[in-house]
Design a protein around this motif. Structure first.
Motif, PDB file in Angstrom:
ATOM      1  N   GLN A 129       4.729 -73.941  26.680  1.00  0.00           N
ATOM      2  CA  GLN A 129       5.966 -73.222  26.993  1.00  0.00           C
ATOM      3  C   GLN A 129       5.827 -71.710  26.907  1.00  0.00           C
ATOM      4  O   GLN A 129       6.696 -71.023  26.377  1.00  0.00           O
ATOM      5  CB  GLN A 129       7.086 -73.699  26.055  1.00  0.00           C
ATOM      6  N   CYS A 130       4.746 -71.181  27.465  1.00  0.00           N
ATOM      7  CA  CYS A 130       4.616 -69.724  27.455  1.00  0.00           C
ATOM      8  C   CYS A 130       5.523 -69.106  28.509  1.00  0.00           C
ATOM      9  O   CYS A 130       5.985 -67.982  28.353  1.00  0.00           O
ATOM     10  CB  CYS A 130       3.173 -69.314  27.695  1.00  0.00           C
ATOM     11  N   GLY A 131       5.744 -69.830  29.603  1.00  0.00           N
ATOM     12  CA  GLY A 131       6.627 -69.311  30.649  1.00  0.00           C
ATOM     13  C   GLY A 131       5.911 -68.616  31.781  1.00  0.00           C
ATOM     14  O   GLY A 131       6.544 -68.054  32.669  1.00  0.00           O
ATOM     15  N   ASN A 132       4.568 -68.649  31.785  1.00  0.00           N
ATOM     16  CA  ASN A 132       3.822 -68.016  32.870  1.00  0.00           C
ATOM     17  C   ASN A 132       4.200 -68.593  34.230  1.00  0.00           C
ATOM     18  O   ASN A 132       4.273 -67.864  35.216  1.00  0.00           O
ATOM     19  CB  ASN A 132       2.317 -68.223  32.655  1.00  0.00           C
TER      20      ASN A 132
ATOM     21  N   VAL B 197      10.837 -73.650  36.030  1.00  0.00           N
ATOM     22  CA  VAL B 197       9.664 -74.536  36.011  1.00  0.00           C
ATOM     23  C   VAL B 197       9.317 -74.956  34.583  1.00  0.00           C
ATOM     24  O   VAL B 197       9.036 -76.119  34.314  1.00  0.00           O
ATOM     25  CB  VAL B 197       8.427 -73.841  36.635  1.00  0.00           C
ATOM     26  N   ASN B 198       9.334 -73.987  33.659  1.00  0.00           N
ATOM     27  CA  ASN B 198       8.971 -74.353  32.288  1.00  0.00           C
ATOM     28  C   ASN B 198       9.992 -75.315  31.693  1.00  0.00           C
ATOM     29  O   ASN B 198       9.661 -76.149  30.862  1.00  0.00           O
ATOM     30  CB  ASN B 198       8.814 -73.099  31.410  1.00  0.00           C
ATOM     31  N   GLN B 199      11.257 -75.221  32.175  1.00  0.00           N
ATOM     32  CA  GLN B 199      12.277 -76.159  31.678  1.00  0.00           C
ATOM     33  C   GLN B 199      12.031 -77.561  32.242  1.00  0.00           C
ATOM     34  O   GLN B 199      12.250 -78.563  31.550  1.00  0.00           O
ATOM     35  CB  GLN B 199      13.666 -75.657  32.053  1.00  0.00           C
ATOM     36  N   ILE B 200      11.575 -77.627  33.500  1.00  0.00           N
ATOM     37  CA  ILE B 200      11.208 -78.922  34.075  1.00  0.00           C
ATOM     38  C   ILE B 200      10.075 -79.535  33.252  1.00  0.00           C
ATOM     39  O   ILE B 200      10.109 -80.720  32.879  1.00  0.00           O
ATOM     40  CB  ILE B 200      10.742 -78.752  35.548  1.00  0.00           C
ATOM     41  N   MET B 201       9.075 -78.693  32.922  1.00  0.00           N
ATOM     42  CA  MET B 201       7.944 -79.176  32.125  1.00  0.00           C
ATOM     43  C   MET B 201       8.432 -79.671  30.758  1.00  0.00           C
ATOM     44  O   MET B 201       7.977 -80.698  30.254  1.00  0.00           O
ATOM     45  CB  MET B 201       6.899 -78.074  31.924  1.00  0.00           C
TER      46      MET B 201
ATOM     47  N   ILE C 180      11.274 -59.836  24.655  1.00  0.00           N
ATOM     48  CA  ILE C 180      11.616 -60.805  25.694  1.00  0.00           C
ATOM     49  C   ILE C 180      10.682 -61.986  25.558  1.00  0.00           C
ATOM     50  O   ILE C 180       9.453 -61.827  25.655  1.00  0.00           O
ATOM     51  CB  ILE C 180      11.481 -60.181  27.095  1.00  0.00           C
ATOM     52  N   ARG C 181      11.262 -63.155  25.318  1.00  0.00           N
ATOM     53  CA  ARG C 181      10.446 -64.341  25.105  1.00  0.00           C
ATOM     54  C   ARG C 181      10.011 -64.865  26.470  1.00  0.00           C
ATOM     55  O   ARG C 181      10.763 -65.595  27.118  1.00  0.00           O
ATOM     56  CB  ARG C 181      11.232 -65.403  24.328  1.00  0.00           C
TER      57      ARG C 181
ATOM     58  N   MET D 197      16.618 -67.595  28.354  1.00  0.00           N
ATOM     59  CA  MET D 197      17.737 -67.649  29.279  1.00  0.00           C
ATOM     60  C   MET D 197      17.391 -68.470  30.521  1.00  0.00           C
ATOM     61  O   MET D 197      18.261 -68.836  31.290  1.00  0.00           O
ATOM     62  CB  MET D 197      18.129 -66.234  29.728  1.00  0.00           C
ATOM     63  N   GLY D 198      16.093 -68.727  30.711  1.00  0.00           N
ATOM     64  CA  GLY D 198      15.677 -69.452  31.903  1.00  0.00           C
ATOM     65  C   GLY D 198      15.890 -68.651  33.169  1.00  0.00           C
ATOM     66  O   GLY D 198      16.295 -69.189  34.196  1.00  0.00           O
ATOM     67  N   LYS D 199      15.668 -67.332  33.071  1.00  0.00           N
ATOM     68  CA  LYS D 199      15.887 -66.483  34.238  1.00  0.00           C
ATOM     69  C   LYS D 199      14.749 -65.481  34.397  1.00  0.00           C
ATOM     70  O   LYS D 199      14.212 -64.992  33.412  1.00  0.00           O
ATOM     71  CB  LYS D 199      17.182 -65.693  34.063  1.00  0.00           C
ATOM     72  N   PRO D 200      14.435 -65.147  35.640  1.00  0.00           N
ATOM     73  CA  PRO D 200      13.434 -64.104  35.856  1.00  0.00           C
ATOM     74  C   PRO D 200      13.942 -62.751  35.346  1.00  0.00           C
ATOM     75  O   PRO D 200      15.150 -62.508  35.292  1.00  0.00           O
ATOM     76  CB  PRO D 200      13.263 -64.070  37.370  1.00  0.00           C
ATOM     77  N   VAL D 201      13.015 -61.888  34.970  1.00  0.00           N
ATOM     78  CA  VAL D 201      13.342 -60.559  34.448  1.00  0.00           C
ATOM     79  C   VAL D 201      12.526 -59.532  35.206  1.00  0.00           C
ATOM     80  O   VAL D 201      11.368 -59.786  35.539  1.00  0.00           O
ATOM     81  CB  VAL D 201      12.954 -60.448  32.946  1.00  0.00           C
ATOM     82  N   GLU D 202      13.122 -58.390  35.497  1.00  0.00           N
ATOM     83  CA  GLU D 202      12.365 -57.293  36.084  1.00  0.00           C
ATOM     84  C   GLU D 202      12.621 -56.025  35.274  1.00  0.00           C
ATOM     85  O   GLU D 202      13.767 -55.747  34.917  1.00  0.00           O
ATOM     86  CB  GLU D 202      12.772 -57.059  37.541  1.00  0.00           C
ATOM     87  N   VAL D 203      11.559 -55.289  34.983  1.00  0.00           N
ATOM     88  CA  VAL D 203      11.680 -54.027  34.247  1.00  0.00           C
ATOM     89  C   VAL D 203      10.868 -52.979  34.982  1.00  0.00           C
ATOM     90  O   VAL D 203       9.764 -53.266  35.441  1.00  0.00           O
ATOM     91  CB  VAL D 203      11.103 -54.130  32.812  1.00  0.00           C
TER      92      VAL D 203
END
Lengths: 186, 653
Positions: A30-33, A48-52, B455-456, B479-485
């Motif tokens: 669950q790194c989120g890459n 995607v990571n939530q699906i995983m 940001i996790r 949050m399950g959302k993309p982030v842009e900085v």
């Protein structure tokens, strides 16, 4: 909101996904890459990571009812970025297969896939106008994306007649063989 | 021969799946077994006392204990039989825990297997002979390889205990990675202020001989008596004359020399002193960039040097030292992060490593302590930190956590706010690993008091936006959302690996190292500073990623081991070594070639060439035994006859 029932883990579903995709789901940390690189992330209902994670939890219902696998464009950025060498795109593909098999395809994308494959079967490659016609017939959505036609037609992006390929009979045989095998499996 | 057999229950560890009483009963039928019993804990004090009592009561000549692995308790039981008046090598151990009870649940099968293992041990013991250790002198001197904080600590502790120290450092100054740091976590105190005095102590200590710009090229010998070859690299400056005044560095015209100490964040001169607190504070010439050495035209430094210390003709020099022990403290290096295309693979000037950022923060660095972007020298207002670059990533073969990146990233975020109050730092992280004393509190402070945005999630790409900034795209998995900085500067917390050349050094020292260039300790929990080569110890990050307190602790630990070793008047050799039967030896020399410890030499006996084992050097690995075509070499305590007897015992069961 329902709480997650950790005791109701659908082990058979986890094994099914692992076997068909050839990936070890438990290696995901669950790194989120995958989500970070996903071009469709902004339109996904579950990332995607939530699906995983849902697969790890054996939460079959959540996985099969999610729109994300059907919105995935199979670009495989997730697979390329995964630090644990999980072919995430393949897992998403496996989820779509299972969804189709179990009739859990409430999204119209399924109709699009069927239409696309049908034209490939008969023309040996995709036939855009045919896909459009079949899709409209299947879904009854006659006006969806119709506004694109005036711009695509003059650029010959949507030829009126299908381009047939030389080996279209061979492609057709692949489809037939696949269908035969499915019947054999059933 | 009268043999006693003791079957240990190890509580329920063994007795749970092995019928120990039955094994003991079976053992009474084996040849020469005069006494057999089972016992609750053989290693406990009453257990050992029972063995001693049984040896005396039954007049035993040898003892078999069937219990756990010999790695654990063989030395314990050797001492026990010695206490009972026997030779310590008249003892055999059968491992019925790791090899039997822990790996099978079938009690009957386990009992049979345990019986067979005991039978093997009995057959081997019947052919054991008493062995005696020999004593030899050791050199009361230690070689410390690497002058980072771990090596410095080990050297100072040894020197304070009265042991002579030779410290070898590859660079022209000691200090290692810690000297490059601006501040240290979790107290944010100045790194060079706390390291500097220790470096000065090294230079001034009467027991320490410091060899900078030097490398260990060869090590031979054995614990207590190593012979070490050290290459002293030519610095083209006679250090006995150089006063460190720095005139040469001011006048040197070759001002575009890459600055290794500053992590290549700015240029330096071809002749330079790496940093103001350098020890030894001596100038050295980089021959690749010196105009005099390259083209023969210049010589400015020689003209300005008030002491005439410059010598363009200087050559590398090899010296040898005799030492009794070696401490390897060669440290770490950052892995090559340019494998990550998503972070620009090194193409973007404002995407830098955390160590480069340390140099930008440091008052002694190329920017004088002002944070300036490498591309245009502007002050960054938005700084993005990315953690785990090259750590915990199996796909590029780096599965381990580098341990200290979470902490220094928090520190750098705090320092960024201190330097530029209107800046904002963003940290993309997977997990925050802050297990040290006051560590977690520190990361909390970075968030709560300094407003660092954590940001996790991960970053998937960094793209220049064409207006001097970088678009950093990532995800917030919470949050399950993309982030842009939008970032002005991106700092990568790059993972660590063993120092460059660590593998070669390990081979020189005859110690093991892993895929990542880290040296292997003897036991991951109970022998963390020892190696499997006697007399070679480890300190600091060369053994695995470590922060400063752990490196210092291990430096002291290695020093304690060295002091313990060299404070003995004489060392004892292990008698389980190779013995040559000169009647059989044909002098082919194969054993000499395979010996990894150079423990076998050829000698001439009455005109014939024969192999000879140097007893103190032989480690008893047995390679020569397996190689000898004549069967002329036998390993004491593991002779062919003993091993065949074990095999026979197993086959006859």
């Amino acid at each position: 909101m329902d709480s997650i029932n950790l005791r109701a883990r659908d082990e058979a579903f986890i094994r099914e996904v692992e076997k068909e995709s050839g990936q070890n789901i438990s290696t995901c940390y669950q790194c989120g890459n995958c989500t970070a690189g996903c071009p469709c992330g902004p339109v996904y209902d579950l990332q995607v990571n939530q699906i995983m994670r849902a697969i790890q939890l054996g939460d079959k219902k959540t996985v099969l009812e999610a729109a994300s696998p059907w919105l995935c464009v199979s670009c495989s950025t997730c697979s390329a970025r995964c630090p644990n060498d999980i072919d995430v795109a393949r897992v998403m593909d496996t989820v779509r297969h299972i969804g189709r098999r179990e009739g859990k395809t409430k999204y119209v994308i399924n109709a699009f896939w069927d239409s696309f494959l049908q034209t490939v079967r008969f023309c040996g490659r995709s036939y855009e106008l045919g896909i459009m016609a079949l899709f409209m017939l299947r879904t009854g959505r006659f006006y969806t994306d119709l506004d694109l036609a005036p711009r695509m037609l003059p650029k010959k992006k949507m030829p009126y007649l299908p381009h047939l390929i030389r080996g279209k009979a061979a492609v057709s045989r692949i489809f037939k063989r696949f269908n035969d095998m499915q019947q054999y499996d059933d | 021969m009268r043999i006693g057999v003791f079957i240990c229950h190890c509580g329920s560890n063994i007795a749970g799946t092995v019928d120990c009483a039955q094994v003991a009963k079976n053992a009474t039928a084996f040849p020469d077994v005069a006494f057999a019993t089972d016992t609750m804990y053989a290693c406990s004090e009453p257990g050992q006392d029972a063995i001693v009592a049984a040896v005396k009561e039954h007049h035993l000549d040898g003892v078999v204990v069937a219990s756990c692995t010999p790695r654990m308790h063989e030395p314990t039981f050797r001492r026990t039989v010695e206490r009972a008046g026997l030779n310590r090598y008249m003892f055999e151990m059968a491992n019925i825990r790791e090899h039997v009870s822990w790996i099978g649940k079938d009690k009957e099968a386990n009992t049979n297997k345990a019986t067979e293992l005991v039978r093997m041990a009995v057959e081997k013991l019947r052919r054991d002979a008493p062995l005696y250790t020999k004593k030899f002198d050791s050199v009361k001197k230690v070689l410390v390889i690497g002058g980072g904080v771990a090596g410095i600590q080990a050297a100072l502790d040894c020197a304070d205990a009265g042991i002579q120290v030779v410290m070898v450092e590859r660079e022209t100054s000691i200090g290692g990675k810690m000297a490059k740091l601006d501040k240290t976590f979790p107290t944010v105190d100045c790194s060079s202020c706390i390291l500097g005095p220790k470096m000065v102590d090294v230079a001034q200590h009467p027991n320490i001989k410091l060899l900078a710009a030097s490398e260990v090229t060869n090590v031979s010998g054995y614990v207590g008596n190593f012979t070490v070859s050290i290459k002293r690299r030519a610095t083209y400056v006679d250090w006995s004359k150089c006063t460190g005044c720095g005139l040469c560095t001011e006048k040197c015209p070759s001002k575009k020399t890459p600055d290794k100490f500053n992590e290549f964040m700015g240029p330096t001169t071809a002749i330079n002193i790496p940093f103001p607190q350098a020890i030894p504070k001596k100038a050295a010439i980089n021959p690749d960039y010196c105009r005099k050495i390259k083209d023969g035209k210049c010589g400015v430094c020689a003209k300005v040097c008030p002491t005439g210390a410059i010598n363009y003709e200087m050559q590398d020099e090899v010296i040898t030292e005799q030492v009794g022990a070696i401490v390897a403290a060669s440290g770490y290096d950052l892995m090559d992060w340019t494998v990550y295309g998503e972070y620009g693979a090194g193409r973007y000037p404002d995407v830098i490593t955390s160590l480069q950022y340390e140099r930008l923060l440091s008052a002694a660095g190329p920017t004088g302590g002002h944070i300036q972007r490498p591309s245009d020298g502007k002050e960054p207002k938005s700084v993005v930190f990315i953690q785990c670059v090259g750590s915990r990533d199996r796909s590029i073969g780096r599965p381990y956590c580098s341990g200290f990146c979470c902490m220094y990233t928090a520190k750098q975020a705090v320092l960024t706010k201190d330097h530029i109050p209107d800046s904002q730092s963003y940290v993309f992280y997977m997990d925050i690993r802050a297990p040290g004393k006051m560590y977690d509190e520190f990361t909390r402070r970075a968030m709560e008091e300094y407003g660092t945005e954590y940001i996790r999630g991960r970053v998937s790409c960094i793209q220049p936006n064409g207006r001097g900034q970088y678009l950093v795209r990532g995800v917030d998995t919470l949050m399950g959302k993309p982030v842009e900085v939008l970032a002005d500067l991106v700092v990568l917390a790059v993972g660590v690996e063993g120092a460059k050349g660590a593998g070669k050094l390990a081979e020189t020292l005859h110690i093991s190292y892993d895929h990542y260039g880290f040296f292997m300790e003897s036991h991951c929990k109970l022998r963390p500073v020892e190696t499997n080569t006697a007399g070679v110890f480890l300190a600091g990050a060369c053994q695995g990623a470590k922060d400063i307190p752990s490196s210092v602790a291990q430096g002291s630990g290695a020093a304690a081991k060295v002091i313990g070793l060299l404070s003995k008047p004489q060392l004892e050799s292990d008698p389980q070594i190779s013995v040559v039967d000169i009647k059989r030896c044909v002098g082919c020399g194969k054993c000499v070639d395979v010996c990894p410890f150079q423990a076998i030499t050829k000698q001439s006996i009455r005109g014939e060439v024969k192999a000879q084992v140097i007893e103190a050097v032989c480690q008893g690995c047995g390679l020569c035994v397996a190689t000898c075509p004549q069967g002329a070499i036998q390993l004491s305590h593991f002779t062919d006859n003993q091993i065949l007897a074990e095999v026979n015992a197993l086959c006859q069961c």
